[in-house]
Design a protein around this motif. Structure first.
Motif: not given
Length: 226
Positions: A143-166
């Motif tokens: 479902g959409k909510e889980r997809i968004m949760e996994v997306y924001l936690n797993s995608i590459e956001m900078s070199k060696n940095i993955y996810g929103a919290e990092a």
């Protein structure tokens, strides 16, 4: 011939059981490691660098509500409406790519999530076919909510940095929950190429893209989940 048919039969059976089971399992447990994290670590080691990555899983309710709004506005404004594929954008991309030197993609957030969690980065037909398969599965199982949760936690956001919290901690010295609207737009602006673009040190192009995304965020419906 009979042996070959049995091999094919049991190979397909194993494939479907294992992949569907994996999707069901990850519907409920955090995604701590993705293939891309491992690939980047190997690439780092090949350059003599440390194979570390920065990643911390947090539930969606501990991520700023501005971040889903920003990535939907920037990456996939029909995310809540489509069933995993934006066929209008796919058609436009196919037409534009007839004359473009660098092909334009039309992957939805669902497709990107399927690729990040289950597959590897490449442009082969096999990988793309598997992406379609996994996108179909996560749309119907997660479902959409889980997809968004996994997306924001797993995608590459900078070199060696993955996810929103990092990225929130490393680039803005805050938690993902406390990211501002402007910071979320900056992060979204870098996603097409997070290795080249840096949300902590945004170029004039990224600053311009940030302003465009903020404008788009005000034009789309609020990203809310039932």
């Amino acid at each position: 011939m009979k042996l070959l048919k049995k091999i094919i039969k049991y190979t397909l059976l194993f494939f479907f059981i294992s992949t569907i089971s994996s999707v069901i399992l990850l519907r409920f447990i955090p995604v701590y490691i993705t293939p891309l994290m491992l690939i980047r670590s190997v690439q780092n080691m090949s350059r003599g660098e440390s194979p570390v990555w920065h990643h911390q899983w947090v539930p969606l309710n501990r991520i700023s509500h501005w971040l889903p709004q920003a990535v939907v506005a920037s990456e996939d404004n029909l995310f809540l409406e489509h069933k995993g594929f934006d066929f209008v954008q796919i058609g436009k991309a196919l037409e534009e790519n007839k004359t473009r030197k660098k092909p334009r993609g039309a992957s939805t957030i669902s497709q990107q999530t399927a690729k990040n969690v289950f597959l590897w980065p490449s442009h082969s037909f096999i990988r793309k076919g598997l992406e379609v398969y996994f996108t179909f599965l996560i749309e119907h199982i997660w479902g959409k909510e889980r997809i968004m949760e996994v997306y924001l936690n797993s995608i590459e956001m900078s070199k060696n940095i993955y996810g929103a919290e990092a990225v929130a901690q490393k680039h803005f010295n805050v938690t993902a929950k406390n990211l501002s609207k402007s910071q979320c737009a900056l992060i979204a602006a870098t996603l097409p190429n997070p290795i080249r673009f840096n949300s902590a040190q945004p170029s004039p192009y990224i600053q311009k893209r940030k302003r465009q995304i903020i404008s788009l965020m005000g034009k789309i419906a609020p990203v809310k989940f039932n």
